[in-house]
Design a protein around this motif. Structure first.
Motif, PDB file in Angstrom:
ATOM      1  N   ILE A  94      23.228  58.026  32.277  1.00  0.00           N
ATOM      2  CA  ILE A  94      23.667  56.692  32.677  1.00  0.00           C
ATOM      3  C   ILE A  94      25.182  56.692  32.893  1.00  0.00           C
ATOM      4  O   ILE A  94      25.944  57.022  31.989  1.00  0.00           O
ATOM      5  CB  ILE A  94      23.314  55.626  31.613  1.00  0.00           C
ATOM      6  N   VAL A  95      25.582  56.316  34.102  1.00  0.00           N
ATOM      7  CA  VAL A  95      26.998  56.216  34.453  1.00  0.00           C
ATOM      8  C   VAL A  95      27.290  54.758  34.800  1.00  0.00           C
ATOM      9  O   VAL A  95      26.665  54.185  35.696  1.00  0.00           O
ATOM     10  CB  VAL A  95      27.351  57.126  35.647  1.00  0.00           C
ATOM     11  N   ILE A  96      28.213  54.156  34.073  1.00  0.00           N
ATOM     12  CA  ILE A  96      28.589  52.763  34.295  1.00  0.00           C
ATOM     13  C   ILE A  96      29.929  52.719  35.028  1.00  0.00           C
ATOM     14  O   ILE A  96      30.915  53.315  34.585  1.00  0.00           O
ATOM     15  CB  ILE A  96      28.691  51.989  32.959  1.00  0.00           C
ATOM     16  N   LEU A  97      29.935  51.997  36.147  1.00  0.00           N
ATOM     17  CA  LEU A  97      31.139  51.841  36.960  1.00  0.00           C
ATOM     18  C   LEU A  97      31.680  50.438  36.719  1.00  0.00           C
ATOM     19  O   LEU A  97      31.069  49.445  37.114  1.00  0.00           O
ATOM     20  CB  LEU A  97      30.805  52.027  38.443  1.00  0.00           C
ATOM     21  N   ALA A  98      32.829  50.333  36.063  1.00  0.00           N
ATOM     22  CA  ALA A  98      33.359  49.012  35.677  1.00  0.00           C
ATOM     23  C   ALA A  98      34.873  49.014  35.768  1.00  0.00           C
ATOM     24  O   ALA A  98      35.531  49.705  34.987  1.00  0.00           O
ATOM     25  CB  ALA A  98      32.908  48.648  34.266  1.00  0.00           C
ATOM     26  N   ASP A  99      35.422  48.250  36.709  1.00  0.00           N
ATOM     27  CA  ASP A  99      36.878  48.171  36.780  1.00  0.00           C
ATOM     28  C   ASP A  99      37.414  47.428  35.552  1.00  0.00           C
ATOM     29  O   ASP A  99      36.657  46.817  34.794  1.00  0.00           O
ATOM     30  CB  ASP A  99      37.325  47.517  38.089  1.00  0.00           C
ATOM     31  N   TYR A 100      38.713  47.494  35.371  1.00  0.00           N
ATOM     32  CA  TYR A 100      39.337  47.005  34.131  1.00  0.00           C
ATOM     33  C   TYR A 100      39.028  45.540  33.837  1.00  0.00           C
ATOM     34  O   TYR A 100      38.998  45.128  32.676  1.00  0.00           O
ATOM     35  CB  TYR A 100      40.850  47.209  34.189  1.00  0.00           C
ATOM     36  N   SER A 101      38.784  44.736  34.886  1.00  0.00           N
ATOM     37  CA  SER A 101      38.512  43.316  34.658  1.00  0.00           C
ATOM     38  C   SER A 101      37.174  43.083  33.969  1.00  0.00           C
ATOM     39  O   SER A 101      36.930  41.995  33.431  1.00  0.00           O
ATOM     40  CB  SER A 101      38.526  42.551  35.994  1.00  0.00           C
ATOM     41  N   LYS A 102      36.288  44.085  33.958  1.00  0.00           N
ATOM     42  CA  LYS A 102      34.971  43.937  33.337  1.00  0.00           C
ATOM     43  C   LYS A 102      34.933  44.456  31.897  1.00  0.00           C
ATOM     44  O   LYS A 102      33.971  44.195  31.173  1.00  0.00           O
ATOM     45  CB  LYS A 102      33.922  44.684  34.174  1.00  0.00           C
ATOM     46  N   ILE A 103      35.954  45.191  31.498  1.00  0.00           N
ATOM     47  CA  ILE A 103      35.976  45.755  30.148  1.00  0.00           C
ATOM     48  C   ILE A 103      36.218  44.641  29.129  1.00  0.00           C
ATOM     49  O   ILE A 103      37.134  43.826  29.258  1.00  0.00           O
ATOM     50  CB  ILE A 103      37.075  46.834  30.025  1.00  0.00           C
ATOM     51  N   GLY A 104      35.365  44.601  28.104  1.00  0.00           N
ATOM     52  CA  GLY A 104      35.474  43.567  27.101  1.00  0.00           C
ATOM     53  C   GLY A 104      34.802  42.262  27.486  1.00  0.00           C
ATOM     54  O   GLY A 104      34.780  41.314  26.697  1.00  0.00           O
ATOM     55  N   GLN A 105      34.236  42.223  28.693  1.00  0.00           N
ATOM     56  CA  GLN A 105      33.535  41.026  29.153  1.00  0.00           C
ATOM     57  C   GLN A 105      32.047  41.136  28.828  1.00  0.00           C
ATOM     58  O   GLN A 105      31.482  42.222  28.810  1.00  0.00           O
ATOM     59  CB  GLN A 105      33.714  40.843  30.667  1.00  0.00           C
ATOM     60  N   ARG A 106      31.414  39.993  28.594  1.00  0.00           N
ATOM     61  CA  ARG A 106      29.993  39.965  28.277  1.00  0.00           C
ATOM     62  C   ARG A 106      29.331  38.853  29.068  1.00  0.00           C
ATOM     63  O   ARG A 106      29.826  37.733  29.112  1.00  0.00           O
ATOM     64  CB  ARG A 106      29.800  39.711  26.776  1.00  0.00           C
ATOM     65  N   SER A 107      28.220  39.182  29.740  1.00  0.00           N
ATOM     66  CA  SER A 107      27.484  38.168  30.478  1.00  0.00           C
ATOM     67  C   SER A 107      26.162  37.862  29.781  1.00  0.00           C
ATOM     68  O   SER A 107      25.955  38.245  28.629  1.00  0.00           O
ATOM     69  CB  SER A 107      27.268  38.619  31.925  1.00  0.00           C
ATOM     70  N   ARG A 108      25.248  37.219  30.500  1.00  0.00           N
ATOM     71  CA  ARG A 108      24.073  36.640  29.847  1.00  0.00           C
ATOM     72  C   ARG A 108      23.032  37.649  29.369  1.00  0.00           C
ATOM     73  O   ARG A 108      22.407  37.463  28.329  1.00  0.00           O
ATOM     74  CB  ARG A 108      23.389  35.661  30.811  1.00  0.00           C
TER      75      ARG A 108
END
Length: 256
Positions: free
Chosen positions: A205-219
């Motif tokens: 599993i490879v997760i692609l997440a720019d810095y704005s998504k780090i520490g964020q949580r959705s539903r």
């Protein structure tokens, strides 16, 4: 108007509209764009909203994909390029729908001898037009299902059944957010089910997440942090408080 009162008015607008533009806030509060910018920064720091291009949404909401395509483009491009380094010739890849994976498709189109299984119509279109000889091209499989109202992609029970027909070497997924407690999350239930099925049927599993998504949580959580083999993000992510504990949970972090 005092700052406390402005913040309360912005909260009320978001509660009613769920998404509010900078211009609407300026008009309602009769303040400058710079004042709105500062107020949105303050409220975002408190976790009460999330800034998006042109305004703000509630913390768990996500901007339309057409709008997200124009945000953090440089960071997403860097992540897409870095992601090509974690795959090898001959592999089968799962790719979900998102603005980062659409950029990834452009990079994969330069490679060969891959099998790409995706629910993203955008990804499939970017990969289909190769003029290379058959032995130099990639095989692209578009999963069946219903067309999503939120994204240019297939979702639903048919899509899930289609995914389970395959076993992928790598799943490359782009979540709404990723944090240490919930792992990779998405705003939409149907899109989350697609991503979860890809996680279940992939070896890596490879997760692609720019810095704005780090520490964020959705539903909706679809992949716990400890299940993430590789997290690819940007150097700005290291400034996010949640980054250090998240790094300890995932197996490997690549800074693009």
């Amino acid at each position: 108007m005092w700052q406390k009162d402005r913040h309360q008015r912005i909260r009320a607008l978001l509660s009613t509209l769920q998404r509010v533009s900078t211009e609407r806030i300026m008009a309602d509060l009769d303040v400058s764009r710079e004042t709105v910018r500062r107020d949105l920064l303050d409220l975002e720091a408190l976790g009460e909203l999330r800034r998006v291009h042109g305004g703000a949404v509630r913390p768990g909401d996500e901007a339309p994909i057409a709008e997200r395509a124009h945000t953090h483009v440089k960071s997403k491009n860097a992540i897409a390029k870095a992601a090509t380094g974690v795959i090898a010739s001959g592999q089968t890849l799962f790719i979900d729908a998102g603005t980062t994976t659409a950029l990834l498709a452009e990079e994969l189109a330069k490679l060969a001898n891959l099998t790409i299984v995706t629910n993203s119509i955008d990804v499939a279109l970017k990969l289909r037009g190769s003029a290379e000889p058959a032995e130099m091209s990639n095989e692209v499989i578009l999963l069946g299902g219903s067309i999503s109202e939120r994204a240019f992609a297939t979702t639903g029970a048919t899509t899930i059944l289609d995914i389970r027909r395959y076993r992928a070497d790598v799943a490359l997924l782009s979540p709404t957010g990723v944090d240490v407690r919930s792992g990779a999350t998405n705003f939409d239930h149907a899109e989350s089910e697609v991503a979860r099925a890809m996680v279940d049927c992939a070896d890596k599993i490879v997760i692609l997440a720019d810095y704005s998504k780090i520490g964020q949580r959705s539903r909706v959580s679809y992949c716990p942090a400890e299940r993430i083999d590789v997290l690819i993000t940007n150097s700005k992510a290291t400034d996010v408080p949640d980054f250090a504990p998240l790094k300890k949970k995932v197996r490997k972090v690549i800074i693009a």
